[in-house]
Design a protein around this motif. Structure first.
Motif, PDB file in Angstrom:
ATOM      1  N   UNK A 292     -20.617 125.017 -31.085  1.00  0.00           N
ATOM      2  CA  UNK A 292     -19.540 125.949 -31.430  1.00  0.00           C
ATOM      3  C   UNK A 292     -20.088 127.226 -32.059  1.00  0.00           C
ATOM      4  N   UNK A 293     -21.079 127.075 -32.931  1.00  0.00           N
ATOM      5  CA  UNK A 293     -21.692 128.258 -33.543  1.00  0.00           C
ATOM      6  C   UNK A 293     -22.333 129.151 -32.486  1.00  0.00           C
ATOM      7  N   UNK A 294     -23.018 128.527 -31.538  1.00  0.00           N
ATOM      8  CA  UNK A 294     -23.685 129.292 -30.487  1.00  0.00           C
ATOM      9  C   UNK A 294     -22.676 130.005 -29.592  1.00  0.00           C
ATOM     10  N   UNK A 295     -21.656 129.264 -29.147  1.00  0.00           N
ATOM     11  CA  UNK A 295     -20.646 129.852 -28.255  1.00  0.00           C
ATOM     12  C   UNK A 295     -19.821 130.906 -28.992  1.00  0.00           C
ATOM     13  N   UNK A 296     -19.427 130.594 -30.239  1.00  0.00           N
ATOM     14  CA  UNK A 296     -18.628 131.536 -31.013  1.00  0.00           C
ATOM     15  C   UNK A 296     -19.370 132.828 -31.279  1.00  0.00           C
ATOM     16  N   UNK A 297     -20.646 132.719 -31.646  1.00  0.00           N
ATOM     17  CA  UNK A 297     -21.439 133.918 -31.921  1.00  0.00           C
ATOM     18  C   UNK A 297     -21.601 134.754 -30.655  1.00  0.00           C
ATOM     19  N   UNK A 298     -21.859 134.092 -29.535  1.00  0.00           N
ATOM     20  CA  UNK A 298     -22.061 134.822 -28.279  1.00  0.00           C
ATOM     21  C   UNK A 298     -20.767 135.505 -27.831  1.00  0.00           C
ATOM     22  N   UNK A 299     -19.662 134.755 -27.853  1.00  0.00           N
ATOM     23  CA  UNK A 299     -18.391 135.296 -27.353  1.00  0.00           C
ATOM     24  C   UNK A 299     -17.864 136.412 -28.250  1.00  0.00           C
ATOM     25  N   UNK A 300     -17.821 136.163 -29.559  1.00  0.00           N
ATOM     26  CA  UNK A 300     -17.282 137.172 -30.480  1.00  0.00           C
ATOM     27  C   UNK A 300     -18.189 138.395 -30.537  1.00  0.00           C
ATOM     28  N   UNK A 301     -19.495 138.169 -30.576  1.00  0.00           N
ATOM     29  CA  UNK A 301     -20.433 139.285 -30.618  1.00  0.00           C
ATOM     30  C   UNK A 301     -20.346 140.165 -29.389  1.00  0.00           C
ATOM     31  N   UNK A 302     -20.199 139.553 -28.207  1.00  0.00           N
ATOM     32  CA  UNK A 302     -20.067 140.337 -26.979  1.00  0.00           C
ATOM     33  C   UNK A 302     -18.731 141.049 -26.899  1.00  0.00           C
ATOM     34  N   UNK A 303     -17.681 140.423 -27.435  1.00  0.00           N
ATOM     35  CA  UNK A 303     -16.351 141.018 -27.345  1.00  0.00           C
ATOM     36  C   UNK A 303     -16.153 142.160 -28.349  1.00  0.00           C
ATOM     37  N   UNK A 304     -16.598 141.958 -29.588  1.00  0.00           N
ATOM     38  CA  UNK A 304     -16.326 142.928 -30.645  1.00  0.00           C
ATOM     39  C   UNK A 304     -17.465 143.914 -30.891  1.00  0.00           C
ATOM     40  N   UNK A 305     -18.668 143.530 -30.510  1.00  0.00           N
ATOM     41  CA  UNK A 305     -19.859 144.374 -30.753  1.00  0.00           C
ATOM     42  C   UNK A 305     -19.991 144.684 -32.247  1.00  0.00           C
ATOM     43  N   UNK A 306     -20.309 145.943 -32.586  1.00  0.00           N
ATOM     44  CA  UNK A 306     -20.430 146.346 -33.982  1.00  0.00           C
ATOM     45  C   UNK A 306     -21.874 146.408 -34.446  1.00  0.00           C
ATOM     46  N   UNK A 307     -22.083 146.526 -35.759  1.00  0.00           N
ATOM     47  CA  UNK A 307     -23.433 146.672 -36.310  1.00  0.00           C
ATOM     48  C   UNK A 307     -24.333 145.491 -35.958  1.00  0.00           C
ATOM     49  N   UNK A 308     -25.612 145.799 -35.749  1.00  0.00           N
ATOM     50  CA  UNK A 308     -26.580 144.772 -35.393  1.00  0.00           C
ATOM     51  C   UNK A 308     -26.975 143.954 -36.618  1.00  0.00           C
ATOM     52  N   UNK A 309     -27.221 142.672 -36.383  1.00  0.00           N
ATOM     53  CA  UNK A 309     -27.579 141.764 -37.466  1.00  0.00           C
ATOM     54  C   UNK A 309     -29.013 141.983 -37.922  1.00  0.00           C
TER      55      UNK A 309
END
Length: 275
Positions: free
Chosen positions: A151-168
């Motif tokens: 879930x952490x992997x899928x959530x990070x990938x999906x939300x990060x690709x959808x919302x973008x924003x500042x780099x970690x």
């Protein structure tokens, strides 16, 4: 007037490949978790061999086969002892195996510390996983570990690709974002709570959320650590075994950190926390 470049669209193609890979892998892993101890042991043994092969190829290009064999033998010795219930001996065997792998690597002109690190990096999560699976309600704990990690992997990938924003951490992993980090933690917590809510788990929901949070942090920490290693050794992926993910190390890097966290939580829970 200078127009800003259009934002990068959600990578549906790569996401689809990842989903298809998961559709194949997830049922096989869950079947091994619930079928019995020996099938679970076989799954871990196969994974150890594949991980060691990738580690040897990545860290010892001059003698990958010898270093991979040394890492495999060292880790499997500890795994077999842990499977037989000799956990303390398993840790001693893993330590001795790390020293042996370093000696072998030095003998073939490869870096001894990298060979020893391979035993530690692969061995500790495997020993924790064998121990976790063998405890009371072990399959449920393993199920929660897998749910949190995936879930952490899928959530990070999906939300990060959808919302973008500042780099970690752009210098180490340029594609990861703070939005993905937050999304991964949220889905990991939700997964921990969901597994406990829909199972005969002896854990309260607040404790489950905390395990999900810590497991999610560990998952993303493991992913970043793998990025550091790949940059150090100058490779893009650890291998090409799994479509959409690269090598097996690329797929289980977060799991290798998260299993340690969940094993500690299980140990603490055995002392009465979380009821």
């Amino acid at each position: 007037m200078t127009l800003l470049p259009p934002g990068k669209r959600f990578d549906w193609a790569n996401f689809g490949v990842r989903v298809l890979s998961a559709v194949v892998l997830v049922p096989a892993v869950l079947f091994a978790v619930w079928t019995g101890a020996w099938l679970f042991l076989v799954m871990i043994a196969v994974a150890v061999a594949l991980l060691a092969i990738e580690w040897g190829g990545m860290t010892a290009p001059g003698a990958p086969a010898r270093v991979s064999a040394a890492v495999t033998a060292a880790v499997l010795a500890g795994v077999l002892m842990a499977h037989q219930g000799h956990v303390h001996l398993a840790w001693l065997a893993a330590g001795a195996g790390a020293l042996a792998a370093a000696v072998i690597a030095r003998g073939v002109s490869e870096r001894p510390a990298d060979a020893a690190l391979g035993v530690v990096y692969i061995g500790i999560p495997c020993l924790c996983l064998v121990w976790l699976q063998a405890t009371h309600q072990g399959p449920w704990w393993t199920m929660m570990l897998l749910a949190i990690t995936w879930s952490a992997d899928i959530g990070a990938y999906a939300v990060g690709n959808a919302l973008k924003g500042p780099k970690l951490w752009p210098r180490i992993s340029p594609n990861k974002t703070w939005s993905g980090f937050a999304g991964g933690l949220a889905t990991a917590m939700a997964a921990g709570v969901a597994v406990v809510f829909f199972s005969p788990f002896q854990l309260n929901l607040a404790a489950a959320a905390l395990v999900g949070l810590l497991g999610g942090l560990a998952t993303m920490g493991g992913d970043l650590w793998e990025s550091v290693l790949k940059r150090r050794f100058g490779v893009k992926d650890s291998g090409d075994l799994i479509p959409g993910h690269g090598g097996l190390l690329d797929r289980v890097d977060g799991l290798m950190f998260a299993v340690v966290v969940v094993a500690v939580a299980r140990l603490v829970n055995a002392r009465g926390w979380g009821h």
